[in-house]
Design an enzyme around this catalytic site. Structure first.
Site: not given
Ligand code: IMP
Length: 193
Positions: A12-13, A69, A153
Site C-alpha cells: 500500500h505504501k 516510522d 484509525d
Molecule cells: P508504521 O511505522 O507505519 O509501521 O506504523 C506503526 C504503527 O502505528 C502501525 O502498526 C499502526 O498501529 C500505527 N499506525 C501508523 N499509521 C497509522 C494510521 O494511518 N492509522 C492508524 N494507525 C496507524
C-alpha cells in the site's frame, strides 16, 4: 533513471508513493533489492528507527534510500504508545484490536483525549541524511467507529472533523494525514535529486 529504495515491503505504501512520484524516479522495495531479512527497529524514537532502517540499506546494499516510522502519541499518556504503537498490547505485535482495546482502557476516566499521529521519514541520498516529519492532531474517541483504514484509525478523530480516520475515504485521509504530509515534504526533496 535515478533509483531510490523505500525500506518497506508494504504494498500500500509503495503504490501510494509510486503514484505520486510518477516516472521521475524508480522506487524499489526491499524485496526488489533482495533484502529479505528483518531490519532491526529497536531505537527509542521514531527518528532513530527511521534512520536505522535507511542506514542499514545504505550500508548493506549501497543504495540511496528512505525509511519511515509512525507513532500515535497520546498527550495524557506522556506520548505513549509512540514508537511502540505496533507492539503496544502484549503479544507478537501488529494486533490492532488488542492495541485499541488497551489504549481505550488506559484512557478510561481521562477527559484530556488529545493525541497526534506523527510520521518521520529518514532519507539518505547524495551522501546526505535528512529527516522530514508529518503530524496530524486529533482526539481519541470513547469507542470505535468505522471500518476502513488500519491500526488505530477507528478511534482517532482528526481535529476539524467529527468522524474517525476509519470513516474517511483513503483520499480524504491522505490529504490530511501524518503520512500524507510527511510524504509530500519528502517529495519536495526527491523532485530536486
Ligand atoms: P508504521 O511505522 O507505519 O509501521 O506504523 C506503526 C504503527 O502505528 C502501525 O502498526 C499502526 O498501529 C500505527 N499506525 C501508523 N499509521 C497509522 C494510521 O494511518 N492509522 C492508524 N494507525 C496507524
Amino acid at each position: 533513471m535515478k533509483q531510490i529504495v523505500f525500506a518497506t515491503n508494504n504494498k500500500h505504501k509503495l503504490q501510494e508513493i509510486r503514484e505520486i512520484v510518477g516516472d521521475k524516479l524508480t522506487i524499489s522495495s526491499l524485496l526488489d533489492i533482495g533484502c529479505t531479512e528483518d531490519i532491526p527497529e529497536n531505537e527509542p524514537t521514531l527518528e532513530g528507527n527511521a534512520l536505522a532502517k535507511a542506514r542499514y540499506v545504505k550500508e548493506h546494499y549501497g543504495y540511496d534510500c528512505f525509511a519511515d516510522d509512525t507513532g500515535l502519541e497520546v498527550e495524557v499518556l506522556g506520548g505513549q504508545p509512540g514508537v511502540r504503537s505496533a507492539r503496544y498490547a502484549p503479544g507478537d505485535g501488529h494486533d490492532s484490536e488488542a492495541n485499541m482495546k488497551l489504549l481505550l482502557e488506559n484512557m478510561k476516566g481521562h477527559e484530556n483525549r488529545h493525541a497526534r499521529f506523527r510520521t518521520v521519514i529518514a532519507l539518505i541520498a547524495d551522501g546526505k541524511e535528512q529527516l522530514v516529519e508529518g503530524i496530524v492532531n486529533g482526539t481519541i474517541t470513547e469507542e470505535r467507529s468505522g471500518s476502513d483504514g488500519f491500526g488505530y484509525d477507528p478511534i482517532f478523530c482528526p481535529d476539524g472533523f467529527d468522524v474517525t480516520f476509519a470513516q474517511m475515504t483513503s483520499d480524504e485521509k491522505n490529504s490530511i494525514s501524518h503520512r500524507g504530509r510527511a510524504t509530500r515534504s519528502l517529495l519536495e526533496i526527491l523532485k530536486n535529486l
